[in-house]
Write a protein that holds these residues in place. Structure first.
Motif, PDB file in Angstrom:
ATOM      1  N   ARG A   1       0.793  -1.301   0.041  1.00 19.32           N
ATOM      2  CA  ARG A   1      -0.182  -0.049  -0.125  1.00 19.32           C
ATOM      3  C   ARG A   1       0.727   1.231   0.179  1.00 19.32           C
ATOM      4  O   ARG A   1       0.620   2.228  -0.753  1.00 19.32           O
TER       5      ARG A   1
ATOM      6  N   SER B   1       2.429   1.748  -3.443  1.00 21.11           N
ATOM      7  CA  SER B   1       1.517   2.275  -4.273  1.00 21.11           C
ATOM      8  C   SER B   1       1.048   3.771  -4.149  1.00 21.11           C
ATOM      9  O   SER B   1       1.063   4.375  -5.285  1.00 21.11           O
ATOM     10  N   PHE B   2       1.178   4.204  -3.065  1.00 17.75           N
ATOM     11  CA  PHE B   2       1.059   5.386  -2.753  1.00 17.75           C
ATOM     12  C   PHE B   2       2.161   6.215  -3.281  1.00 17.75           C
ATOM     13  O   PHE B   2       1.880   7.466  -3.766  1.00 17.75           O
TER      14      PHE B   2
ATOM     15  N   LEU C   1       4.340   5.619  -5.654  1.00 17.43           N
ATOM     16  CA  LEU C   1       4.288   5.432  -7.163  1.00 17.43           C
ATOM     17  C   LEU C   1       3.246   6.406  -7.575  1.00 17.43           C
ATOM     18  O   LEU C   1       3.353   6.898  -8.628  1.00 17.43           O
ATOM     19  N   GLU C   2       1.833   6.491  -7.187  1.00 22.47           N
ATOM     20  CA  GLU C   2       0.752   7.521  -7.658  1.00 22.47           C
ATOM     21  C   GLU C   2       1.542   8.961  -7.319  1.00 22.47           C
ATOM     22  O   GLU C   2       1.142   9.553  -8.304  1.00 22.47           O
ATOM     23  N   LEU C   3       2.074   9.178  -6.304  1.00 18.96           N
ATOM     24  CA  LEU C   3       2.880  10.716  -6.065  1.00 18.96           C
ATOM     25  C   LEU C   3       3.466  11.043  -7.054  1.00 18.96           C
ATOM     26  O   LEU C   3       3.573  11.871  -7.857  1.00 18.96           O
TER      27      LEU C   3
ATOM     28  N   ASN D   1       3.758   9.512 -10.210  1.00 19.18           N
ATOM     29  CA  ASN D   1       3.136   9.535 -11.288  1.00 19.18           C
ATOM     30  C   ASN D   1       2.357  10.720 -11.597  1.00 19.18           C
ATOM     31  O   ASN D   1       2.320  11.410 -12.682  1.00 19.18           O
ATOM     32  N   SER D   2       1.798  11.509 -10.476  1.00 25.11           N
ATOM     33  CA  SER D   2       1.048  12.707 -10.521  1.00 25.11           C
ATOM     34  C   SER D   2       1.670  13.865 -10.476  1.00 25.11           C
ATOM     35  O   SER D   2       1.421  14.886 -11.127  1.00 25.11           O
TER      36      SER D   2
ATOM     37  N   SER E   1       5.309  12.854 -13.592  1.00 26.65           N
ATOM     38  CA  SER E   1       5.076  12.619 -14.931  1.00 26.65           C
ATOM     39  C   SER E   1       5.489  13.435 -15.950  1.00 26.65           C
ATOM     40  O   SER E   1       5.405  14.614 -15.889  1.00 26.65           O
TER      41      SER E   1
END
Length: 99
Positions: A53, A56-57, A59-61, A63-64, A67
């Motif tokens: 978890r 994932s958090f 990697l989301e940051l 990507n957001s 990127s």
């Protein structure tokens, strides 16, 4: 996170490979098989789920917010992410956004 000139990062690559970043696929497959069985204690499974978890958090940051600025490979184990910036980044700019 390592922010440095490309020449410095290039010199780090042999060390990265020495730490197993070159991926021992047989070992990873064995570890994954073990982790997916009931042989592991409940607290280990809970820790593994918490790690997933958290990763994932993160990697989301990335990507957001990064990127288009960086390339990276998500780790298959551990919590180290090697980011490769497309363009040089000023040290002062990075320091201004760090806590």
């Amino acid at each position: 996170m390592i922010i440095a000139p490309a020449t410095f990062i290039t010199r780090l690559k042999p060390g990265q490979e020495g730490l197993g970043a070159d991926k021992d696929l047989a070992l990873e497959a064995s570890l994954r098989s073990f982790m997916n069985t009931l042989q592991q204690p409940l607290h280990v499974r809970k820790f593994n789920n918490k790690y997933r978890r958290s990763m994932s958090f993160v990697l989301e940051l990335i990507n957001s917010y990064l990127s288009g600025f960086v390339n990276y490979c998500p780790p298959t184990a551990g919590f180290g992410i090697w980011l490769n910036f497309h363009k040089p980044v000023l040290k002062e700019r990075v320091e201004s956004i760090l806590p």
